[in-house]
Design a protein around this motif. Sequence first.
Motif, PDB file in Angstrom:
ATOM      1  N   PHE A 280       0.557  -1.079  -0.235  1.00 39.79           N
ATOM      2  CA  PHE A 280      -0.227  -0.504   0.450  1.00 39.79           C
ATOM      3  C   PHE A 280       0.626   0.849   0.217  1.00 39.79           C
ATOM      4  CE2 PHE A 280       0.589  -0.295   4.728  1.00 39.79           C
ATOM      5  CZ  PHE A 280       0.988   0.355   4.906  1.00 39.79           C
ATOM      6  N   PHE A 281       0.372   2.608  -0.166  1.00 36.92           N
ATOM      7  CA  PHE A 281       1.181   3.684  -0.134  1.00 36.92           C
ATOM      8  C   PHE A 281       0.197   4.861   0.354  1.00 36.92           C
ATOM      9  CE2 PHE A 281       0.897   1.169  -4.014  1.00 36.92           C
ATOM     10  CZ  PHE A 281       2.289   1.098  -4.511  1.00 36.92           C
ATOM     11  N   VAL A 301      -3.832  -1.863  11.655  1.00 36.21           N
ATOM     12  CA  VAL A 301      -2.465  -2.616  11.670  1.00 36.21           C
ATOM     13  C   VAL A 301      -1.546  -1.994  10.853  1.00 36.21           C
ATOM     14  CG1 VAL A 301      -0.800  -4.878  11.424  1.00 36.21           C
ATOM     15  CG2 VAL A 301      -3.834  -4.866  12.399  1.00 36.21           C
ATOM     16  N   ALA A 302      -1.839  -2.609   9.639  1.00 33.26           N
ATOM     17  CA  ALA A 302      -1.725  -0.956   8.444  1.00 33.26           C
ATOM     18  C   ALA A 302      -1.371   0.198   8.850  1.00 33.26           C
ATOM     19  CB  ALA A 302      -2.102  -1.151   7.446  1.00 33.26           C
ATOM     20  N   ALA A 303      -1.483   0.831   9.061  1.00 32.64           N
ATOM     21  CA  ALA A 303      -1.956   2.255   9.890  1.00 32.64           C
ATOM     22  C   ALA A 303      -0.279   1.919  11.265  1.00 32.64           C
ATOM     23  CB  ALA A 303      -2.758   2.755  10.974  1.00 32.64           C
ATOM     24  N   GLY A 304      -0.039   1.124  11.653  1.00 32.47           N
ATOM     25  CA  GLY A 304       0.307   0.417  12.439  1.00 32.47           C
ATOM     26  C   GLY A 304       2.045   0.198  12.120  1.00 32.47           C
ATOM     27  N   LEU A 348     -10.196  -4.433   5.809  1.00 34.38           N
ATOM     28  CA  LEU A 348      -9.365  -5.058   4.918  1.00 34.38           C
ATOM     29  C   LEU A 348      -7.905  -4.099   4.143  1.00 34.38           C
ATOM     30  CD1 LEU A 348     -10.410  -8.632   4.439  1.00 34.38           C
ATOM     31  CD2 LEU A 348      -9.196  -8.104   6.652  1.00 34.38           C
ATOM     32  N   VAL A 349      -7.108  -4.234   3.981  1.00 34.81           N
ATOM     33  CA  VAL A 349      -6.282  -3.842   3.176  1.00 34.81           C
ATOM     34  C   VAL A 349      -5.621  -4.206   1.846  1.00 34.81           C
ATOM     35  CG1 VAL A 349      -4.281  -2.257   2.815  1.00 34.81           C
ATOM     36  CG2 VAL A 349      -4.982  -2.341   5.139  1.00 34.81           C
ATOM     37  N   LYS A 350      -6.175  -3.272   0.796  1.00 35.10           N
ATOM     38  CA  LYS A 350      -5.550  -4.554  -0.615  1.00 35.10           C
ATOM     39  C   LYS A 350      -4.700  -3.643  -1.821  1.00 35.10           C
ATOM     40  CE  LYS A 350     -11.058  -4.460  -1.545  1.00 35.10           C
ATOM     41  NZ  LYS A 350     -11.456  -4.225  -0.271  1.00 35.10           N
ATOM     42  N   ASP A 351      -4.330  -4.286  -2.268  1.00 37.78           N
ATOM     43  CA  ASP A 351      -3.026  -4.354  -2.705  1.00 37.78           C
ATOM     44  C   ASP A 351      -3.125  -2.770  -3.552  1.00 37.78           C
ATOM     45  OD1 ASP A 351       0.048  -5.105  -4.052  1.00 37.78           O
ATOM     46  OD2 ASP A 351      -1.212  -5.452  -5.504  1.00 37.78           O
TER      47      ASP A 351
END
Length: 361
Positions: A280-281, A301-304, A348-351
Amino acid sequence: MGFNCGIVGLPNVGKSTLFNALTQTAAAEAMNYPFCTIEPNVGRVGVPDPRLFKLAEIAKSVKIIPTQIEIVDVAGLVKGASTGEGLGNQFLGHIRSTDAILHIVRCFENNDITHVNGNVDPIRDIEVVETELILADLESLKKRESTISKKTELLQERKILRRLMDWLEQGNLLRLLDLSEDETAFVNSMNLITRKPVLYVCNVGEHEIISGNSLTEAVENFASGRNSAVVTVSAAIEAEIALIHDENEKLEYIQSLGLTASGLARIICGGYALLDLITFFTVGPLEAHAWTAVKGTLAPVAAGVIHSDFQRGFICAETISYDDYIAYNGESGAKTAGKIRLEGKEYLVKDGDIFHFRFNI
């Protein structure tokens, strides 16, 4: 998070040459004799992702920061390594600390480069290395068994140990064994080598990079029976690519060989698939930054991954898909078109997602 992998294989299969090329450094001494790698070499390299440059161009970002992978080059393993032969099992410990294994296999003939077993036979070579990894895991499990043998309250753990050891004693890798939830948790706690995912990397001569050869075909057939992927590269070509610093010249050279991407890019793609990783970007005028997460990661979690405070105080994530960002020429255009979404804690984070995280601590 990053992608951490260990390069393993017999001596003189091209491990250190490939490591040098991938990390664009001379840190590993590539010499034509076994055990020239006395200490494990660790390199970090940016993951090639053309999307990042397109995002930076639109946002006019001053800096471009790719996500990175860590590569550990381990000394060549030989028959008997698990009991101290060659440089011994000290190097097996370095493999245990990695997320995945890149198993480099020699698939080229060259009389000037000696083969530790006398002739080139990639399947035999794979089996020699994997036998040593199996024996190393068996030794770890036996040590564990000896520490709990008199503890009646650990009956369930003893059953798990026995099942795992029976499987290994039959010459099988643990990643090919269907495990229950309890067994999986136990195996993960032991950090067993043969449970790690493997990408077989066939090292071929420069003239065989497109077509491959009978040796690479044998490895592909072997790997398909183990549900593993194969990437064919030429360490010699990768060494040449590493010497080209201009990105346009590098691309022209790669295309002149009939390739669409370097061996590095293909190894990374194979590694990402191996570990179910996505990218992710975050994009702005100061920097365009790529980040790595596991498929199925929740937005907090991605933010972390960026900063622990982002996860701790997560409110929501302003989200634009990569395709929308490109199609509408950036954040402003995407906002006008109604393509910016506010996603919450269960997202849910996506590519390819582009995030601006809102948080409050």
